[in-house]
Scaffold this active site. Structure first.
Site: not given
Ligand code: GLU
Length: 372
Positions: A56, A69, A135-136, A208, A327
Site C-alpha cells: 500500500t 486502491y 503490511t499484510d 498486525k 495440556e
Molecule cells: N494487501 C496489501 C499488502 O499487504 C495491502 C496491505 C498494505 O500494504 O497495507 O501489500
C-alpha cells in the site's frame, strides 16, 4: 527552523497529515531518551539503501471509490522523492526488488532481498537498509530476514495503511521515520526492525492487529522496542545479544513445505491428514488457547509425527506463550511448542530449520527457544 518543523510544514503544504503521537518513553534507558542529534546528518552522512517491494505504501488511491486502491503502483525512487526533507537524513539510493502486494510475497523475493542486503553490508556499500513493504505479511519478511542475515546493521521495514493520494496518507511520514531510524547511530547493532506509526518493533514480536486502522501493529508479548518522531529516535529496550542464531539460507528456494492448520471446535483430523498426504515436511497447529486441539486433531498430529513430519503447536490467540507439556504431553508425542511465535512465524522458522537439516523435535525445540 528544526527538522521537525520543516517536515511538518512541508507535509501540510503537500496536503498530508502525519500522526504525531510521540509516546513518552519511561525506561531505564535514560541515555536513549535524550533528543537525538544523530537524526541530523552532517559529515559522515549515513548511507541508506531503500529496497522497494510494493504494498500500500507504493499504492495509489482508486478514484472510483473512497476506499479502493491498487497496491504496488509507485516505484521506490519516486516514493523517496515524494517525502519532503528526507534527503537531509541520509544519502539515499533506491532499488526496486519487486512491486507486489505483500499477499504475493514469495520465497523468490525473500531470497533476492536477503542476498542484496547481505551483499550491500559485506561490501560496506551502506550503513543501513529500509525496505518498503505491504503490511499484510511484513512481520513474516522481517522475521525471515532476522533469521538469515549475517549482520547487525539496521534493516528497517516500513509500510502504510493508506495509499498515496488518500486523505491522511500515512506512507510519507512512515517512510521518513524509517529512514530516520535506519540512519540513527542508536540503531547500530539492532538488526531488523519494523517502523509503523511512530513505533519501532522487533521482528519476533510484531504482528498486525487491525485490518485497516493506521495504528495496526503491536507486539502483544513485548511492546514496542522504541519510538520515533520527526525529531527523535528513542529505544526503550537494550540492543539484542550479539550472538544471534543465524540460520543458513539455502542456495535457492522454495523453502520446504510447511502447512498451518487452524484449530476450531468440532475439528476432525482431515485437514492434517491432507497435509500429510500432500507432502508437508512440517505442520504448525494454530491451536486453541495454549495450543490445543480436539482429540481427533491431536491423533492426526501423532500420525504426522510418526512419519517424521515436524509438528509445532502454536496458537490462534494473539498473546501469551505455548508451553510444553501443559495440556498436551509433548514429550510423549514428539511435538514442539512455538512459545511466543505466532503460527506464521513458527511456520517460517520450521521451514528454515528443515532446510538446514534440523528435524529432530528436541533440536527444533531448542531453536525455537528451548525452555525459555
Ligand atoms: N494487501 C496489501 C499488502 O499487504 C495491502 C496491505 C498494505 O500494504 O497495507 O501489500
Amino acid at each position: 527552523m528544526s527538522i521537525k518543523t520543516i517536515v511538518q510544514r512541508s507535509m501540510l503544504v503537500a496536503g498530508l497529515v502525519v500522526g504525531a503521537s510521540a509516546l513518552s518513553a519511561t525506561s531505564a534507558w535514560a541515555a536513549d531518551a535524550a533528543p537525538d542529534a544523530s537524526t541530523a546528518p552532517a559529515a559522515g552522512t549515513p548511507r541508506i539503501l531503500v529496497l522497494a517491494t510494493g504494498g500500500t505504501i507504493s499504492g495509489t488511491a482508486d478514484p472510483r471509490s473512497a476506499i479502493g486502491y491498487n497496491s504496488g503502483n509507485v516505484l521506490g525512487q519516486d516514493l523517496v522523492r515524494g517525502v519532503p526533507g528526507i534527503e537531509k537524513l541520509a544519502n539515499i539510493s533506491a532499488e526496486q526488488i519487486s512491486n507486489v502486494g505483500s499477499q504475493d510475497m514469495s520465497d523468490k523475493i525473500w531470497f533476492q532481498l536477503a542476498h542484496r542486503i547481505q551483499e550491500a553490508f559485506d561490501r560496506n556499500e551502506v550503513d543501513g537498509v529500509v525496505i518498503t513493504h505491504g503490511t499484510d505479511t511484513v512481520e513474516e519478511t522481517a522475521f525471515f530476514l532476522q533469521s538469515v542475515l549475517r549482520s547487525d546493521k539496521p534493516v528497517v521495514l516500513v509500510g502504510s495503511m493508506r495509499p498515496g493520494g488518500s486523505t491522511s496518507a500515512d506512507g510519507p511520514g512512515n517512510l521518513y521515520e524509517a529512514v530516520e531510524v535506519a540512519a540513527s547511530t542508536k540503531s547500530q547493532g539492532r538488526g531488523v526492525m519494523v517502523v509503523m506509526n511512530d513505533q519501532i518493533h522487533g521482528p519476533r514480536w510484531i504482528t498486525k492487529t487491525n485490518t485497516t486502522a493506521v495504528q495496526a501493529f503491536a507486539s502483544p508479548n513485548a511492546g514496542a522496542i522504541g519510538y520515533v518522531d520527526p525529531a527523535s529516535v528513542r529505544f526503550v529496550t537494550p540492543p539484542p545479544q550479539s550472538a544471534r542464531n543465524v540460520l543458513g539460507l539455502p542456495a535457492a528456494g522454495p523453502l520446504p513445505r510447511v502447512e498451518i492448520v487452524y484449530a476450531h471446535s468440532n475439528m476432525d483430523g482431515l485437514q492434517i491428514d491432507h497435509a500429510i498426504s500432500d507432502g508437508a515436511k512440517g505442520i504448525v497447529l494454530a491451536g486453541e488457547g495454549d495450543g490445543d486441539a480436539s482429540k481427533e486433531a491431536l491423533a492426526a498430529l501423532d500420525r504426522a509425527a510418526r512419519k517424521g513430519i515436524v509438528v509445532v503447536r502454536s496458537t490462534r490467540v494473539m498473546s501469551g506463550f505455548v508451553n510444553r507439556n501443559v495440556e498436551v504431553d509433548d514429550d510423549k508425542r514428539g511435538f514442539v511448542v512455538s512459545l511466543d511465535l505466532n503460527p506464521q512465524k513458527a511456520r517460517l522458522l520450521t521451514q528454515l530449520l528443515i532446510a538446514n537439516g534440523v528435524t529432530d523435535s528436541q533440536k527444533v525445540q531448542q531453536a525455537f527457544g528451548g525452555t525459555w
